[in-house]
Design a protein around this motif. Structure first.
Motif, PDB file in Angstrom:
ATOM      1  N   ALA A  35       0.856  -1.187   0.000  1.00 28.52           N
ATOM      2  CA  ALA A  35       0.000   0.000   0.000  1.00 28.52           C
ATOM      3  C   ALA A  35       0.887   1.230   0.000  1.00 28.52           C
ATOM      4  CB  ALA A  35      -0.919   0.009   1.215  1.00 28.52           C
ATOM      5  N   GLU A  36       0.370   2.291  -0.576  1.00 28.01           N
ATOM      6  CA  GLU A  36       1.044   3.581  -0.564  1.00 28.01           C
ATOM      7  C   GLU A  36       0.085   4.596   0.025  1.00 28.01           C
ATOM      8  OE1 GLU A  36       2.533   4.384  -4.518  1.00 28.01           O
ATOM      9  OE2 GLU A  36       3.364   2.358  -4.663  1.00 28.01           O
ATOM     10  N   ILE A  37       0.570   5.323   1.032  1.00 28.83           N
ATOM     11  CA  ILE A  37      -0.239   6.362   1.665  1.00 28.83           C
ATOM     12  C   ILE A  37       0.543   7.669   1.626  1.00 28.83           C
ATOM     13  CG2 ILE A  37      -1.510   4.757   3.142  1.00 28.83           C
ATOM     14  CD1 ILE A  37       0.336   5.620   5.480  1.00 28.83           C
ATOM     15  N   ALA A  38      -0.185   8.761   1.597  1.00 27.81           N
ATOM     16  CA  ALA A  38       0.442  10.084   1.637  1.00 27.81           C
ATOM     17  C   ALA A  38       0.052  10.764   2.936  1.00 27.81           C
ATOM     18  CB  ALA A  38      -0.007  10.925   0.447  1.00 27.81           C
ATOM     19  N   ILE A  39       1.049  11.300   3.614  1.00 27.01           N
ATOM     20  CA  ILE A  39       0.846  12.118   4.801  1.00 27.01           C
ATOM     21  C   ILE A  39       1.564  13.422   4.514  1.00 27.01           C
ATOM     22  CG2 ILE A  39       1.199  12.373   7.281  1.00 27.01           C
ATOM     23  CD1 ILE A  39       1.317   9.284   7.419  1.00 27.01           C
ATOM     24  N   GLY A  40       0.805  14.514   4.453  1.00 31.17           N
ATOM     25  CA  GLY A  40       1.400  15.763   4.008  1.00 31.17           C
ATOM     26  C   GLY A  40       1.976  15.543   2.620  1.00 31.17           C
ATOM     27  N   PRO A  41       3.181  16.028   2.361  1.00 30.62           N
ATOM     28  CA  PRO A  41       3.785  15.847   1.039  1.00 30.62           C
ATOM     29  C   PRO A  41       4.547  14.527   0.883  1.00 30.62           C
ATOM     30  CG  PRO A  41       5.180  17.242   2.371  1.00 30.62           C
ATOM     31  CD  PRO A  41       3.949  16.937   3.203  1.00 30.62           C
TER      32      PRO A  41
END
Length: 151
Positions: A35-41
């Motif tokens: 899985a790939e998640i984004a937190i902020g940039p």
């Protein structure tokens, strides 16, 4: 990042850190393969410890190892709001948000899977000379007990 339950971890990161799920691939036998998640940039990748993309040796999350040697540093627009939200969702505050010598407001948290996070909100640009000056003055960074090698 290795976690013991990818679905639960993703849910936590969404609730606690405002993560956005960019991609998720579940394994045919169950669990999150990738899985790939984004937190902020920042984009982070994670998967279940029970599902290995390697030669079968598997992955271990920090709890299985008794801790972690890695901290994940992520810049966010409002570290105070994130820390409050994260604590409400079940994160442990290791160090509450505070202005630091390096020009960022910083908080340190741990998540339920044992990963340690340093969240920062940038406050000011400072020169290298100013950084060194502030570091020398920062009493919090001076060890209270001198380190002496064991005989």
């Amino acid at each position: 990042m290795a976690v013991d339950n990818g679905a639960r971890a993703i849910d936590f990161y969404v609730r606690a850190f405002g993560a956005r799920v960019l991609f998720r691939l579940d394994a045919p036998t169950g669990g999150v393969l990738h899985a790939e998640i984004a937190i902020g940039p920042s984009t982070l990748m994670l998967g279940d410890t029970s599902v290995s993309e390697t030669d079968g040796s598997g992955w271990l999350e920090p709890h299985a190892l008794g801790g972690t040697t890695t901290t994940l540093h992520v810049f966010v627009p409002d570290v105070d709001a994130l820390a409050e939200r994260a604590e409400s969702a079940g994160a442990t505050i290791i160090k509450a948000p505070a202005d630091t010598f390096h020009g960022d407001r910083t908080a340190i948290l741990s998540d339920p899977h044992g990963h340690v996070w340093v969240f920062l909100t940038h406050l000011e640009d400072i020169s290298e000379a100013e950084l060194h000056r502030r570091l020398a003055e920062d009493a919090q960074l001076t060890p209270s007990v001198p380190h002496t090698p064991a005989d």
